[in-house]
Design an enzyme around this catalytic site. Structure first.
Site, PDB file in Angstrom:
ATOM      1  N   HIS A  37       0.771  -1.246   0.000  1.00 51.74           N
ATOM      2  CA  HIS A  37       0.000   0.000   0.000  1.00 51.74           C
ATOM      3  C   HIS A  37       0.801   1.296   0.000  1.00 51.74           C
ATOM      4  O   HIS A  37       0.207   2.364   0.093  1.00 51.74           O
ATOM      5  CB  HIS A  37      -0.950   0.018   1.202  1.00 51.74           C
ATOM      6  CG  HIS A  37      -1.922  -1.106   1.193  1.00 51.74           C
ATOM      7  ND1 HIS A  37      -2.894  -1.240   0.230  1.00 51.74           N
ATOM      8  CD2 HIS A  37      -2.059  -2.172   2.021  1.00 51.74           C
ATOM      9  CE1 HIS A  37      -3.603  -2.326   0.471  1.00 51.74           C
ATOM     10  NE2 HIS A  37      -3.111  -2.916   1.542  1.00 51.74           N
ATOM     11  N   ARG A  45      -0.032   8.390 -12.533  1.00 51.45           N
ATOM     12  CA  ARG A  45      -1.049   7.749 -11.690  1.00 51.45           C
ATOM     13  C   ARG A  45      -2.215   7.316 -12.574  1.00 51.45           C
ATOM     14  O   ARG A  45      -3.367   7.534 -12.265  1.00 51.45           O
ATOM     15  CB  ARG A  45      -1.489   8.712 -10.590  1.00 51.45           C
ATOM     16  CG  ARG A  45      -0.354   9.003  -9.623  1.00 51.45           C
ATOM     17  CD  ARG A  45      -0.659  10.055  -8.617  1.00 51.45           C
ATOM     18  NE  ARG A  45      -1.783   9.694  -7.782  1.00 51.45           N
ATOM     19  CZ  ARG A  45      -2.508  10.581  -7.131  1.00 51.45           C
ATOM     20  NH1 ARG A  45      -2.245  11.864  -7.218  1.00 51.45           N
ATOM     21  NH2 ARG A  45      -3.514  10.202  -6.391  1.00 51.45           N
ATOM     22  N   ASP A  46      -1.886   6.652 -13.674  1.00 47.15           N
ATOM     23  CA  ASP A  46      -2.904   6.206 -14.619  1.00 47.15           C
ATOM     24  C   ASP A  46      -2.876   4.679 -14.697  1.00 47.15           C
ATOM     25  O   ASP A  46      -2.226   4.017 -13.879  1.00 47.15           O
ATOM     26  CB  ASP A  46      -2.673   6.840 -15.991  1.00 47.15           C
ATOM     27  CG  ASP A  46      -1.295   6.510 -16.573  1.00 47.15           C
ATOM     28  OD1 ASP A  46      -0.576   5.652 -16.010  1.00 47.15           O
ATOM     29  OD2 ASP A  46      -0.935   7.110 -17.598  1.00 47.15           O
ATOM     30  N   CYS A 105      -6.118   1.155  -7.678  1.00 48.14           N
ATOM     31  CA  CYS A 105      -6.033   0.369  -8.906  1.00 48.14           C
ATOM     32  C   CYS A 105      -7.115  -0.706  -8.856  1.00 48.14           C
ATOM     33  O   CYS A 105      -7.130  -1.527  -7.939  1.00 48.14           O
ATOM     34  CB  CYS A 105      -4.658  -0.292  -9.014  1.00 48.14           C
ATOM     35  SG  CYS A 105      -3.286   0.886  -8.983  1.00 48.14           S
ATOM     36  N   VAL A 127      -7.410   7.971   5.233  1.00 46.75           N
ATOM     37  CA  VAL A 127      -7.268   6.521   5.198  1.00 46.75           C
ATOM     38  C   VAL A 127      -7.565   5.925   6.567  1.00 46.75           C
ATOM     39  O   VAL A 127      -7.336   6.554   7.602  1.00 46.75           O
ATOM     40  CB  VAL A 127      -5.870   6.083   4.693  1.00 46.75           C
ATOM     41  CG1 VAL A 127      -5.666   6.495   3.243  1.00 46.75           C
ATOM     42  CG2 VAL A 127      -4.764   6.630   5.553  1.00 46.75           C
ATOM     43  N   HIS A 138      -2.652  -2.943   8.213  1.00 44.60           N
ATOM     44  CA  HIS A 138      -3.748  -3.264   7.293  1.00 44.60           C
ATOM     45  C   HIS A 138      -4.430  -1.976   6.865  1.00 44.60           C
ATOM     46  O   HIS A 138      -4.765  -1.146   7.710  1.00 44.60           O
ATOM     47  CB  HIS A 138      -4.757  -4.189   7.987  1.00 44.60           C
ATOM     48  CG  HIS A 138      -6.017  -4.397   7.211  1.00 44.60           C
ATOM     49  ND1 HIS A 138      -6.076  -5.182   6.089  1.00 44.60           N
ATOM     50  CD2 HIS A 138      -7.267  -3.906   7.396  1.00 44.60           C
ATOM     51  CE1 HIS A 138      -7.314  -5.170   5.621  1.00 44.60           C
ATOM     52  NE2 HIS A 138      -8.059  -4.400   6.393  1.00 44.60           N
TER      53      HIS A 138
END
Length: 147
Positions: A37, A45-46, A105, A127, A138
């Site tokens: 992560h 960032r595609d 993603c 987050v 996690h």
């Protein structure tokens, strides 16, 4: 005197033998969290970014359905597990006080086997993480920041 030192040395060695696995386990869960992560400075960032990083991080055999990468510095992410940058959130979780630049993603297409095709969603989000011994282990979710 010598026997007392021998007992003390034995207790010390036993203590050393019991401590490292716990620390190693904590560090391995944190390291796994970072592998899955964390990407400090993404190159784009595609969808190409997603396909490349998911492959490099070993998340494509089979293709992982969805994965979020947090961008920034590790200190800020670790601080979510403290009061510096985190608040309690639901059961045993912490939510960041600040938002992070993230890329999610998401698998696009029907096959769970490589070559994996991903679509990218980039934005700033708070987050939610689970922490153990002051380290994130996690990523539970990311929440879009309200304007």
């Amino acid at each position: 005197m010598v026997m007392g030192l021998g007992v003390l040395l034995l207790v010390f060695v036993l203590g050393l033998g019991l401590t490292p696995p716990t620390l190693a386990q904590d560090n391995s869960r944190y390291t796994h969290f970072l592998t899955q992560h964390y990407d400090a400075k993404p190159q784009g960032r595609d969808h190409r970014y997603c396909e490349s990083i998911m492959r490099r991080r070993g998340l494509t055999s089979p293709c992982k359905d969805i994965n979020t990468f947090i961008h920034g510095n590790k200190r800020s992410i670790k601080a979510i597990c403290e009061n510096k940058n985190g608040n309690p959130h639901r059961e045993n979780l912490r939510i960041s006080k600040s938002s992070f630049q993230v890329t999610t993603c998401k698998l696009h297409g029907g096959s769970p086997w490589p070559p994996c095709q991903y679509r990218a969603t980039a934005g700033f989000r708070n987050v939610v993480v689970a922490c153990e011994n002051g380290l994130p282990v996690h990523l539970d979710q990311s929440i879009f920041r309200r304007p």
